[in-house]
Design a protein around this motif. Structure first.
Motif, short mmCIF file in Angstrom:
data_model
loop_
_atom_site.label_atom_id
_atom_site.label_comp_id
_atom_site.label_asym_id
_atom_site.label_seq_id
_atom_site.Cartn_x
_atom_site.Cartn_y
_atom_site.Cartn_z
N LEU A 271 0.83 -1.20 0.00
CA LEU A 271 0.00 0.00 0.00
C LEU A 271 0.87 1.25 0.00
N ALA A 272 1.90 1.24 0.83
CA ALA A 272 2.81 2.39 0.85
C ALA A 272 3.55 2.52 -0.47
N GLY A 273 4.04 1.41 -0.98
CA GLY A 273 4.73 1.45 -2.27
C GLY A 273 3.84 1.94 -3.38
N ALA A 274 2.54 1.61 -3.33
CA ALA A 274 1.60 2.02 -4.37
C ALA A 274 1.17 3.47 -4.24
N GLY A 275 1.47 4.11 -3.10
CA GLY A 275 1.13 5.51 -2.95
C GLY A 275 -0.19 5.81 -2.31
N VAL A 276 -0.76 4.86 -1.54
CA VAL A 276 -1.97 5.16 -0.78
C VAL A 276 -1.62 6.25 0.23
N GLY A 277 -2.32 7.38 0.17
CA GLY A 277 -1.88 8.58 0.85
C GLY A 277 -1.88 8.54 2.36
N ARG A 278 -2.92 7.94 2.96
CA ARG A 278 -3.04 7.93 4.42
C ARG A 278 -3.33 6.52 4.90
N ILE A 279 -2.54 6.06 5.83
CA ILE A 279 -2.70 4.73 6.42
C ILE A 279 -2.76 4.88 7.93
N THR A 280 -3.86 4.44 8.52
CA THR A 280 -3.95 4.35 9.97
C THR A 280 -3.76 2.89 10.35
N LEU A 281 -2.85 2.64 11.27
CA LEU A 281 -2.47 1.27 11.63
C LEU A 281 -2.75 1.04 13.11
#
Length: 358
Positions: free
Chosen positions: A156-166
């Motif tokens: 997801l980070a590599g693909a450029g998803v802008g905001r990730i809440t973990l």
């Protein structure tokens, strides 16, 4: 001349047959061209081989210049097309995403660095510039930074998803490293959300990661889920999966859920707000003890969570950009021991204890 053309065709055909990269194809053709020029220069007039090569040195130089010009023009067109897609010009429109919250909220073109980083997405017809901006504007919640969450987060980070809440309250343990590939040996003892956040920022500094080092409960789920476009659940335990499902149904947010055990895994997109079933439609009650052991109880093949986590990341990209056909209303079963997959259609239950009243 015919001999040279036949050699070039043979080189190209063999390279293609063995799956050699296109750049190597052109390098081999270039070396053949240089060899022809060298032979024409060193061979004496009247030599038989000169007759096979055809044309003079000047004619071959003209041909090489023309070929270089055509190659440069094709490359230029490719880069212009990529820039046009990144800027969202007419003709690069994307199909509307299936979720209501992942359409572009900004119109700014991708930066030069973005164009380079996401170039393989930009040349995909199903993603392009609009799709990449949808990914950049999207906000996903990932529950669990373990075996399934690790590869999903990285992709997801590599693909450029802008905001990730973990969300995860666990800490890295030596036994995790057999499958939880986002963590490293030096991270042992560190909270998983801190370890994962560091790895994601190292991979793509442009992604905003919000780590939540808490055990997910009803209150926290009700706080986090309504503000996201998609929930990804890779937790290890039926109780947590059921909790996430209830909160996602209440908020009307699609839930992409995957689970693994020993050699098998399954994944589906649960979304009753758009006609698909929820998790409780399939599993209305918690399995009896021993029927669905956790990884710690029953074991798990190390790469198996990676397979399901990567599937989860791919389905996320499809859901956020509107590309292809997702897993809404379909349950994909994967058997890693025998290398088999099955797809099962799943439907909502009117008497579902969670979504039956919608």
């Amino acid at each position: 001349m015919l001999v040279v053309l036949l050699l070039a065709a043979a080189i190209w055909g063999l390279a293609a047959a063995f799956g050699i990269r296109r750049e190597i194809h052109w390098l081999a053709i270039g070396l053949l061209y240089v060899a022809v020029l060298a032979l024409l220069v060193v061979l004496p007039e009247g030599a038989t081989l000169r007759g096979w090569l055809g044309w003079s040195v000047g004619a071959w130089l003209v041909l090489g210049g023309a070929g270089l010009a055509v190659w440069s023009y094709v490359r230029l067109l490719g880069r212009l097309r990529m820039r046009a897609r990144s800027a969202g010009v007419p003709g690069a429109e994307m199909p509307a995403p299936r979720t209501g919250g992942s359409s572009p909220r900004g119109v700014a073109a991708l930066s030069e660095a973005d164009v380079e980083r996401y170039s393989r997405h930009l040349i995909l017809r199903e993603i392009g510039g609009q799709g990449q901006r949808r990914l950049r504007n999207a906000h996903v919640l990932v529950v669990g930074a373990g075996g399934i969450g690790s590869p999903a987060l990285l992709y997801l980070a590599g693909a450029g998803v802008g905001r990730i809440t973990l969300v995860d309250d666990d800490r890295v343990d030596l036994s995790n490293l057999q499958r939880q590939v986002i963590h490293r040996t030096e991270d042992i003892g560190m909270s998983k959300v801190a370890s994962a956040t560091r790895a994601l920022h190292a991979l793509n500094p442009g992604v905003a990661v919000t780590p939540v080092e808490r055990r997910l409960d009803d209150t926290l789920a009700a706080e986090l889920i309504p503000g996201v476009d998609l929930v990804l659940d890779g937790s290890d335990g039926f109780a947590t999966r059921a909790l996430v499902n209830r909160a996602a149904v209440a908020a009307g947010v699609p839930l992409l859920s995957a689970s693994v055990g020993q050699w098998e895994g399954q994944i589906s997109l649960f979304d009753p707000a758009r006609g698909a079933p929820c998790l409780a439609c399939l599993f209305p009650v918690e399995p009896a003890a021993g029927l669905a052991p956790t990884c710690a109880e029953g074991g798990v093949a190390g790469p198996l969570p990676g397979v399901l986590g990567t599937m989860m990341a791919l389905e996320t990209l499809k859901e956020l950009t509107g590309a292809g056909i997702g897993l809404r209303g379909r349950l994909l079963l994967y058997d890693g021991l025998y290398g088999e997959t099955r797809m099962i259609a799943v439907h909502r239950r009117q008497d579902c204890p969670v979504c039956g009243g919608l």
